[in-house]
Scaffold this active site. Structure first.
Site, short mmCIF file in Angstrom:
data_model
loop_
_atom_site.label_atom_id
_atom_site.label_comp_id
_atom_site.label_asym_id
_atom_site.label_seq_id
_atom_site.Cartn_x
_atom_site.Cartn_y
_atom_site.Cartn_z
N SER A 29 0.82 -1.21 0.00
CA SER A 29 0.00 0.00 0.00
C SER A 29 0.86 1.26 0.00
O SER A 29 0.33 2.37 -0.08
CB SER A 29 -0.94 0.02 1.22
OG SER A 29 -0.19 -0.09 2.41
N HIS A 162 -40.08 23.32 -12.61
CA HIS A 162 -40.18 22.44 -13.78
C HIS A 162 -39.41 23.01 -14.98
O HIS A 162 -39.75 22.73 -16.13
CB HIS A 162 -41.64 22.20 -14.18
CG HIS A 162 -42.54 21.85 -13.05
ND1 HIS A 162 -42.79 20.55 -12.67
CD2 HIS A 162 -43.22 22.62 -12.17
CE1 HIS A 162 -43.60 20.55 -11.62
NE2 HIS A 162 -43.87 21.79 -11.28
N ASN A 291 -17.26 26.55 -24.85
CA ASN A 291 -17.96 25.56 -24.03
C ASN A 291 -17.67 25.68 -22.54
O ASN A 291 -16.53 25.92 -22.16
CB ASN A 291 -17.57 24.15 -24.49
CG ASN A 291 -17.99 23.87 -25.92
OD1 ASN A 291 -19.02 24.38 -26.38
ND2 ASN A 291 -17.21 23.07 -26.62
N GLU A 296 -19.16 21.49 -16.52
CA GLU A 296 -19.55 20.15 -17.00
C GLU A 296 -18.72 19.07 -16.31
O GLU A 296 -19.22 18.02 -15.91
CB GLU A 296 -19.36 20.04 -18.51
CG GLU A 296 -20.41 20.81 -19.31
CD GLU A 296 -20.06 20.84 -20.80
OE1 GLU A 296 -19.95 19.77 -21.39
OE2 GLU A 296 -19.89 21.94 -21.33
N1 ARG Z 1 -1.67 -1.07 5.17
C1 ARG Z 1 -2.56 -1.50 6.19
C2 ARG Z 1 -3.90 -0.78 6.00
O1 ARG Z 1 -3.95 0.12 5.27
C3 ARG Z 1 -2.01 -1.15 7.53
C4 ARG Z 1 -2.45 -2.07 8.60
C5 ARG Z 1 -1.93 -3.40 8.35
N2 ARG Z 1 -2.23 -4.30 9.41
C6 ARG Z 1 -2.09 -5.64 9.29
N3 ARG Z 1 -2.40 -6.35 10.28
N4 ARG Z 1 -1.68 -6.18 8.17
O2 ARG Z 1 -4.91 -1.13 6.57
#
Ligand code: ARG
Length: 466
Positions: A29, A162, A291, A296
């Site tokens: 992430s 309307h 435009n 939009e």
């Molecule tokens: N990247 C994880 C999230 O966004 C953080 C928490 C991860 N926790 C775990 N037990 N894997 O939720």
């Protein structure tokens, strides 16, 4: 797809095989949660300060870790921090860098904490800041609308129901209708902020921690109003992010309605306004076109934000207590809500001051639609005729005027009296647009006098919040 790689994970103790490289990229992430880095560091700084206060860490350890975190923060701010996918998320990237920079003592940072309460804390810190910046954007746009209303208290336009010409209103009144929507939106954000501003830290993975933590102290350092009351709930629910996204969706819905009106008003068929060239684009084939793309797009982007809200609701709906990795999916949707909303508010704050208001076109349109028919009916009621009968009389009068291709105020007194002998010379002031709007002189009405007072109140309201 099944190749192995070997970067050491902070959680690698019980594993004998390294993570599959596809799984590594599937589960990471950090590519998006690095946006939370500075809030992650703030949370960690407060956490170690608290740990030192309760003597779980020594003052010296706290100092070393805090300095180390400060250096990492500086590196991130300078754009020099190297994010590694193999280290999964923002939390482990920062923790690993800390250990690398300050050695063994860095490993003590994660005492009495889990990434589960850490991410919940980071998100709340981040979103609290977002609420404040969004709120400021709303107040700015509200001020712009009030400024326009102030200029246009006497400007007459047709009011619609309307999308048919209904009764004349003032353009200032119309702008203040928009203002009222944003005012509630800003209040909704402030209300949502109360439920965001609760500290989850101390909940640890799900059950709390065996260390003698002082959660109130951590909350105080981070400016949270209170600590969460249940660890299972605190690490798992994302209702605060959903609530923000719902509030954002309502704001977008309002901006989308404004956009729809701007687009209509700018069409040559209405011709009520012109938007500045800087906020419009042309056509690659039709040279005559200018435009209204910005409104939009705002209207179109409303769909994105609704979609994000639904993504968040759906991510939560099947989750048993407590934390599940599903929650990682909250971030991109939430960030998209924030980026889209803030971009649209920014666009509107730039766009609205470029508006040219074409008063003559508005007035001419108001004159065309028999918009003072209700005023004629109200006049007859004042002369003692029941409203329903007055309605029928005016209906016939309008039918006659349509046949004659004239406005009501262009009919002679003799012509008007064909439909009701109670009509006198004094009728014309009621049939004039100016008289019609001025007559609606009560709180919430469209009379210029009322719009002036509402402008004054709106300015006081905004000033009190700034
Ligand atoms: N990247 C994880 C999230 O966004 C953080 C928490 C991860 N926790 C775990 N037990 N894997 O939720």
């Amino acid at each position: 797809m099944t190749s192995k790689q070997t970067t050491e994970k902070p959680w690698g103790g019980r594993f004998t095989e390294s993570t599959d490289s596809f799984v590594e990229s599937f589960t990471e992430s950090v590519s998006f949660d690095q946006r939370l880095a500075l809030h992650d560091i703030s949370g960690s700084l407060a956490h170690v300060q608290m740990l030192s206060h309760v003597k779980v860490l020594t003052e010296e350890e706290c100092q070393l870790i805090s300095n180390g975190l400060g250096d990492i923060r500086a590196q991130i701010e300078a754009g020099q921090f190297e994010w590694q996918t193999a280290l999964e998320d923002v939390h482990m990237n920062i923790e690993s860098a800390l250990v690398q920079n300050i050695g063994e003592v860095g490993k003590k940072l994660h005492t009495a904490r889990s990434r589960n309460d850490q991410i919940a804390t980071d998100l709340r810190l981040y979103l609290r800041e977002v609420v404040d910046t969004t709120s400021a954007q709303l107040l700015k746009l509200m001020t712009i609308l009030v400024d326009i209303a102030d200029q246009e208290t006497e400007t007459i336009m047709p009011g619609f129901t309307h999308l048919q010409s209904a009764q004349p209103v003032t353009f200032g009144h119309h702008m203040l209708a928009w203002y009222e929507m944003l005012k509630r939106d800003q209040q909704r954000l402030q209300d949502c902020r109360k439920r965001i501003n609760i500290l989850p830290l101390g909940s640890a993975a799900l059950a709390g921690t065996s260390f003698p933590v002082d959660r109130e102290l951590t909350a105080e350092i981070l400016g949270f109003d209170a600590v969460s009351s249940n660890s299972l709930d605190a690490v798992s629910d994302r209702d605060f992010a959903i609530e923000f996204s719902a509030a954002a969706s309502i704001i977008m819905m309002h901006l989308s309605r404004f956009s729809e009106e701007l687009v209509l008003w700018m069409s040559p068929q209405f011709g009520f306004i012109e938007l500045g060239d800087a906020y419009c684009t042309g056509s690659s084939i039709m040279p005559q076109k200018k435009n209204p793309d910005v409104p939009e797009l705002v209207r179109g982007k409303t769909g994105r934000v609704y979609g994000d809200l639904f993504a968040l609701l759906t991510i939560m709906k099947g989750q048993p207590l407590a934390y599940n990795r599903d929650n990682q999916e909250d971030k991109e949707a939430l960030f998209d809500v924030i980026d889209t909303l803030q971009a649209c508010l920014h666009a509107y704050a730039g766009l609205m001051p470029t508006l040219t208001i074409k008063k003559e076109a508005m007035l001419a349109a108001a004159e065309k639609g028999y918009a003072t028919a209700t005023d004629l009916a109200d006049y007859l009621v004042q002369k003692g005729i029941p409203f329903r009968d007055a309605h029928a009389v005016v209906g016939k009068t309008v039918q006659f005027a349509i046949q004659e291709k004239r406005n009501l105020s262009e009919l002679s007194i003799a012509e008007l009296q064909q439909f009701c002998d109670k009509i006198d010379e004094d009728i014309y002031q009621y049939l004039e647009l100016v008289g019609s709007v001025a007559a609606r002189d009560h709180k919430g009405g469209t009379a210029p006098n009322q719009v002036k007072q509402s402008v004054k109140q709106a300015r006081e309201y905004i000033a009190a919040l700034n």
